[in-house]
Design a protein around this motif. Sequence first.
Motif, PDB file in Angstrom:
ATOM      1  N   GLU A   1       0.843  -1.208   0.000  1.00  0.00           N
ATOM      2  CA  GLU A   1       0.000   0.000   0.000  1.00  0.00           C
ATOM      3  C   GLU A   1       0.873   1.251   0.000  1.00  0.00           C
ATOM      4  O   GLU A   1       0.615   2.212  -0.734  1.00  0.00           O
ATOM      5  CB  GLU A   1      -0.912  -0.020   1.227  1.00  0.00           C
ATOM      6  CG  GLU A   1      -1.811   1.193   1.336  1.00  0.00           C
ATOM      7  CD  GLU A   1      -2.642   1.183   2.605  1.00  0.00           C
ATOM      8  OE1 GLU A   1      -2.627   2.203   3.315  1.00  0.00           O
ATOM      9  OE2 GLU A   1      -3.294   0.158   2.892  1.00  0.00           O
TER      10      GLU A   1
ATOM     11  N   ARG B   1      -8.276   2.917  -8.653  1.00  0.00           N
ATOM     12  CA  ARG B   1      -9.712   2.946  -8.351  1.00  0.00           C
ATOM     13  C   ARG B   1     -10.189   1.665  -7.683  1.00  0.00           C
ATOM     14  O   ARG B   1     -11.276   1.629  -7.130  1.00  0.00           O
ATOM     15  CB  ARG B   1     -10.501   3.159  -9.638  1.00  0.00           C
ATOM     16  CG  ARG B   1     -10.436   4.582 -10.092  1.00  0.00           C
ATOM     17  CD  ARG B   1     -10.568   4.672 -11.585  1.00  0.00           C
ATOM     18  NE  ARG B   1     -10.633   6.039 -12.047  1.00  0.00           N
ATOM     19  CZ  ARG B   1      -9.640   6.887 -12.016  1.00  0.00           C
ATOM     20  NH1 ARG B   1      -8.495   6.551 -11.503  1.00  0.00           N
ATOM     21  NH2 ARG B   1      -9.767   8.111 -12.480  1.00  0.00           N
ATOM     22  N   GLN B   2      -9.414   0.595  -7.769  1.00  0.00           N
ATOM     23  CA  GLN B   2      -9.838  -0.677  -7.204  1.00  0.00           C
ATOM     24  C   GLN B   2      -9.321  -0.854  -5.774  1.00  0.00           C
ATOM     25  O   GLN B   2      -9.496  -1.896  -5.167  1.00  0.00           O
ATOM     26  CB  GLN B   2      -9.335  -1.817  -8.093  1.00  0.00           C
ATOM     27  CG  GLN B   2      -9.984  -1.770  -9.456  1.00  0.00           C
ATOM     28  CD  GLN B   2      -9.455  -2.858 -10.350  1.00  0.00           C
ATOM     29  OE1 GLN B   2      -9.293  -3.983  -9.926  1.00  0.00           O
ATOM     30  NE2 GLN B   2      -9.196  -2.514 -11.597  1.00  0.00           N
ATOM     31  N   SER B   3      -8.677   0.167  -5.274  1.00  0.00           N
ATOM     32  CA  SER B   3      -8.101   0.066  -3.933  1.00  0.00           C
ATOM     33  C   SER B   3      -9.168   0.349  -2.870  1.00  0.00           C
ATOM     34  O   SER B   3     -10.253   0.825  -3.169  1.00  0.00           O
ATOM     35  CB  SER B   3      -6.933   1.044  -3.811  1.00  0.00           C
ATOM     36  OG  SER B   3      -7.324   2.329  -4.233  1.00  0.00           O
ATOM     37  N   ASN B   4      -8.827   0.069  -1.633  1.00  0.00           N
ATOM     38  CA  ASN B   4      -9.783   0.267  -0.542  1.00  0.00           C
ATOM     39  C   ASN B   4      -9.961   1.747  -0.195  1.00  0.00           C
ATOM     40  O   ASN B   4      -9.222   2.600  -0.680  1.00  0.00           O
ATOM     41  CB  ASN B   4      -9.375  -0.563   0.688  1.00  0.00           C
ATOM     42  CG  ASN B   4      -8.046  -0.104   1.268  1.00  0.00           C
ATOM     43  OD1 ASN B   4      -7.761   1.086   1.370  1.00  0.00           O
ATOM     44  ND2 ASN B   4      -7.218  -1.054   1.659  1.00  0.00           N
ATOM     45  N   LYS B   5     -10.943   2.018   0.650  1.00  0.00           N
ATOM     46  CA  LYS B   5     -11.302   3.399   0.989  1.00  0.00           C
ATOM     47  C   LYS B   5     -10.121   4.161   1.604  1.00  0.00           C
ATOM     48  O   LYS B   5      -9.900   5.327   1.296  1.00  0.00           O
ATOM     49  CB  LYS B   5     -12.492   3.395   1.942  1.00  0.00           C
ATOM     50  CG  LYS B   5     -13.054   4.773   2.173  1.00  0.00           C
ATOM     51  CD  LYS B   5     -14.242   4.753   3.107  1.00  0.00           C
ATOM     52  CE  LYS B   5     -14.733   6.167   3.341  1.00  0.00           C
ATOM     53  NZ  LYS B   5     -15.685   6.249   4.432  1.00  0.00           N
ATOM     54  N   ASP B   6      -9.359   3.502   2.464  1.00  0.00           N
ATOM     55  CA  ASP B   6      -8.212   4.126   3.121  1.00  0.00           C
ATOM     56  C   ASP B   6      -7.178   4.592   2.087  1.00  0.00           C
ATOM     57  O   ASP B   6      -6.669   5.704   2.162  1.00  0.00           O
ATOM     58  CB  ASP B   6      -7.581   3.132   4.100  1.00  0.00           C
ATOM     59  CG  ASP B   6      -6.486   3.760   4.937  1.00  0.00           C
ATOM     60  OD1 ASP B   6      -6.703   4.890   5.424  1.00  0.00           O
ATOM     61  OD2 ASP B   6      -5.426   3.134   5.092  1.00  0.00           O
TER      62      ASP B   6
ATOM     63  N   ARG C   1      -7.819   5.178  -1.093  1.00  0.00           N
ATOM     64  CA  ARG C   1      -8.440   6.239  -1.904  1.00  0.00           C
ATOM     65  C   ARG C   1      -8.364   7.589  -1.203  1.00  0.00           C
ATOM     66  O   ARG C   1      -8.150   8.616  -1.836  1.00  0.00           O
ATOM     67  CB  ARG C   1      -9.882   5.878  -2.257  1.00  0.00           C
ATOM     68  CG  ARG C   1      -9.961   4.913  -3.434  1.00  0.00           C
ATOM     69  CD  ARG C   1     -11.326   4.909  -4.083  1.00  0.00           C
ATOM     70  NE  ARG C   1     -12.390   4.610  -3.145  1.00  0.00           N
ATOM     71  CZ  ARG C   1     -12.797   3.383  -2.813  1.00  0.00           C
ATOM     72  NH1 ARG C   1     -12.215   2.338  -3.335  1.00  0.00           N
ATOM     73  NH2 ARG C   1     -13.791   3.218  -1.965  1.00  0.00           N
ATOM     74  N   LEU C   2      -8.535   7.602   0.117  1.00  0.00           N
ATOM     75  CA  LEU C   2      -8.438   8.858   0.873  1.00  0.00           C
ATOM     76  C   LEU C   2      -7.019   9.434   0.779  1.00  0.00           C
ATOM     77  O   LEU C   2      -6.832  10.637   0.610  1.00  0.00           O
ATOM     78  CB  LEU C   2      -8.821   8.648   2.341  1.00  0.00           C
ATOM     79  CG  LEU C   2     -10.312   8.446   2.621  1.00  0.00           C
ATOM     80  CD1 LEU C   2     -10.527   8.039   4.070  1.00  0.00           C
ATOM     81  CD2 LEU C   2     -11.114   9.701   2.294  1.00  0.00           C
TER      82      LEU C   2
ATOM     83  N   ASN D   1      -6.554  10.843  -2.665  1.00  0.00           N
ATOM     84  CA  ASN D   1      -7.226  12.144  -2.795  1.00  0.00           C
ATOM     85  C   ASN D   1      -6.385  13.269  -2.222  1.00  0.00           C
ATOM     86  O   ASN D   1      -6.384  14.376  -2.752  1.00  0.00           O
ATOM     87  CB  ASN D   1      -8.609  12.104  -2.128  1.00  0.00           C
ATOM     88  CG  ASN D   1      -9.601  11.309  -2.944  1.00  0.00           C
ATOM     89  OD1 ASN D   1      -9.371  10.997  -4.117  1.00  0.00           O
ATOM     90  ND2 ASN D   1     -10.709  10.940  -2.328  1.00  0.00           N
TER      91      ASN D   1
END
Length: 195
Positions: free
Chosen positions: A51, A109-114, A116-117, A120
């Motif tokens: 990650e 885009r296929q990664s988890n919410k953490d 993606r944050l 961003n």
Amino acid sequence: MKRNKPKYKQIIDAAVVVIAENGYHQAQVSKIAKQAGVADGTIYLYFKNKEDILISLFREKMGQFVERIEEGIAGKQKAAEKLLVLIEYHCRHLSGNHHLAIVTQLELRQSNKDIRLKINKVLKGYLELIDKILINGVETKEFSEDLNIRLARQMIFGTLDEMGTTWVMNDQKYDLIVQAPAIHRLLLNAVGGKY
């Protein structure tokens, strides 16, 4: 600092290839190490885990990308010209690195919410650059004086992002850079710009 060391860059570049070719979930650290020509353990001297490699990769590549755009728009007077430079650089950036395009347009885009944050947060510099161009255009009266900057930024980024994703999904069969002037005209019309 780790980022300035040659092996850091080697690992980042290797990760781009491995993630693009195998997908993020199948991209084992051992594959990245092999592609980079380093021992598995060496990776952990620079990164905490896979990650961390993905976030660092995006931070590194996005940072270079934003710097290039800033250099490109530095000599431009008109906001419309700056917007064209941004669009051209966006298209050229994706076209110039097949593997990176796959990673940024599909794998992130296929990664988890953490993840993606964190992505961003990295994206913030690019979005702020779009804001600067829009604010400049409003101030110089090139763009509509009542332009909703936030909405216009989302529209510009969304358009470029979708163009890139569609291009990657279509196996990069057409020239993305050739699309830049048409994208520019459409976006200029949307922000009430005159060229």
